[in-house]
Design a protein around this motif. Structure first.
Motif, mmCIF file in Angstrom:
data_model
loop_
_atom_site.group_PDB
_atom_site.id
_atom_site.type_symbol
_atom_site.label_atom_id
_atom_site.label_comp_id
_atom_site.label_asym_id
_atom_site.label_seq_id
_atom_site.Cartn_x
_atom_site.Cartn_y
_atom_site.Cartn_z
ATOM 1 N N ARG A 17 0.856 -1.185 0.000
ATOM 2 C CA ARG A 17 0.000 0.000 0.000
ATOM 3 C C ARG A 17 0.892 1.236 0.000
ATOM 4 N N PHE A 18 0.595 2.143 -0.936
ATOM 5 C CA PHE A 18 1.385 3.353 -1.095
ATOM 6 C C PHE A 18 0.475 4.571 -1.121
ATOM 7 N N VAL A 19 1.086 5.737 -0.925
ATOM 8 C CA VAL A 19 0.368 7.002 -1.046
ATOM 9 C C VAL A 19 1.296 8.009 -1.734
ATOM 10 N N ASP A 20 0.708 8.842 -2.591
ATOM 11 C CA ASP A 20 1.476 9.894 -3.255
ATOM 12 C C ASP A 20 1.812 11.008 -2.274
ATOM 13 N N ASN A 21 2.972 11.628 -2.483
ATOM 14 C CA ASN A 21 3.429 12.733 -1.653
ATOM 15 C C ASN A 21 4.329 13.605 -2.510
ATOM 16 N N GLU A 22 4.664 14.784 -2.011
ATOM 17 C CA GLU A 22 5.602 15.672 -2.714
ATOM 18 C C GLU A 22 6.743 16.042 -1.786
ATOM 19 N N TRP A 23 7.940 16.081 -2.352
ATOM 20 C CA TRP A 23 9.134 16.502 -1.620
ATOM 21 C C TRP A 23 9.342 17.986 -1.867
ATOM 22 N N THR A 26 14.203 20.148 0.087
ATOM 23 C CA THR A 26 15.149 20.573 1.123
ATOM 24 C C THR A 26 15.787 19.382 1.834
ATOM 25 N N VAL A 27 16.923 19.647 2.473
ATOM 26 C CA VAL A 27 17.623 18.628 3.243
ATOM 27 C C VAL A 27 16.886 18.346 4.555
ATOM 28 N N ILE A 28 16.245 19.342 5.136
ATOM 29 C CA ILE A 28 15.542 19.155 6.406
ATOM 30 C C ILE A 28 14.506 18.043 6.301
ATOM 31 N N ASP A 29 14.053 17.759 5.098
ATOM 32 C CA ASP A 29 13.085 16.690 4.880
ATOM 33 C C ASP A 29 13.599 15.353 5.412
ATOM 34 N N ALA A 30 14.896 15.114 5.344
ATOM 35 C CA ALA A 30 15.471 13.855 5.819
ATOM 36 C C ALA A 30 15.261 13.670 7.313
ATOM 37 N N TYR A 31 15.112 14.766 8.031
ATOM 38 C CA TYR A 31 14.916 14.713 9.481
ATOM 39 C C TYR A 31 13.450 14.827 9.868
ATOM 40 N N SER A 32 12.577 14.931 8.899
ATOM 41 C CA SER A 32 11.160 15.118 9.168
ATOM 42 C C SER A 32 10.464 13.788 9.397
ATOM 43 N N ASN A 67 8.199 20.427 -4.828
ATOM 44 C CA ASN A 67 6.985 19.767 -5.329
ATOM 45 C C ASN A 67 7.259 18.595 -6.268
ATOM 46 N N GLN A 68 8.315 17.860 -5.999
ATOM 47 C CA GLN A 68 8.594 16.674 -6.801
ATOM 48 C C GLN A 68 7.835 15.478 -6.234
ATOM 49 N N PRO A 69 7.204 14.691 -7.107
ATOM 50 C CA PRO A 69 6.437 13.548 -6.604
ATOM 51 C C PRO A 69 7.334 12.487 -5.988
ATOM 52 N N VAL A 99 13.341 4.850 -8.582
ATOM 53 C CA VAL A 99 11.956 5.231 -8.862
ATOM 54 C C VAL A 99 11.633 6.621 -8.305
ATOM 55 N N SER A 100 12.667 7.420 -8.079
ATOM 56 C CA SER A 100 12.468 8.788 -7.602
ATOM 57 C C SER A 100 11.643 9.569 -8.616
ATOM 58 N N GLY A 101 10.741 10.402 -8.131
ATOM 59 C CA GLY A 101 9.933 11.236 -9.012
ATOM 60 C C GLY A 101 8.720 10.538 -9.604
#
Length: 150
Positions: A17-23, A26-32, A67-69, A99-101
């Motif tokens: 099971r997956f869900v779409d999201n956007e990046w 930023t680097v801070i995303d790795a710590y989110s 806003n990259q998928p 499979v990035s993006g």
């Protein structure tokens, strides 16, 4: 988030099971912390720890376009959980293919087309091996190296 490699049985492929999201790029995303709640709603809690801010130089560091998928793991089977996968992990590779993006629809198509590993008979998935995590690990390493040389 840290990169994770798991292998699943072919029968489990249909249970993913997956869900779409956007990046946000930023680097801070790795710590989110990415949380998937009711109706597959994704919430993201950004880290505010002083150590993280020290590694990032005190601000959000953009390393790519916003806003990259991307595709998040929305559910975990027992087999996946035993190998360390958790809800909110970012799917980055299927059978060594980046499979990035991609979107969930594109991932579903890839999964239906992918052949199993000829040696193990399983499907390999990699999570969290993304640009933000790589950059965060690189920066953390640089900070640690600087602290040991002082």
């Amino acid at each position: 988030r840290m990169p994770k490699f798991i292998e699943i049985d072919p029968a489990t492929k249909n249970q993913l099971r997956f869900v779409d999201n956007e990046w946000d790029g930023t680097v801070i995303d790795a710590y989110s912390k990415l949380t998937i709640g009711f109706n597959q709603h994704v919430s993201q809690r950004k880290a505010s720890h002083s150590g993280v801010q020290n590694i990032l130089g005190g601000g959000e560091v953009r390393i790519d376009f916003p806003n990259q998928p991307r595709v998040l793991l929305a559910g975990v089977t027992k087999e996946m959980g035993q190998q360390g996968a958790t809800k909110g992990d970012v799917l980055t590779h299927i059978q060594d293919q980046d499979v990035s993006g991609k979107t969930v629809a594109e991932i579903r198509q890839l999964l239906s087309d992918k052949e199993l590993d000829p040696f193990t008979g399983k499907l390999s998935l990699v999570f969290n091996a993304e640009k933000s995590v790589a950059e965060a690990l690189k920066r953390r390493s640089m900070v640690m190296w600087e602290q040991t040389t002082q």
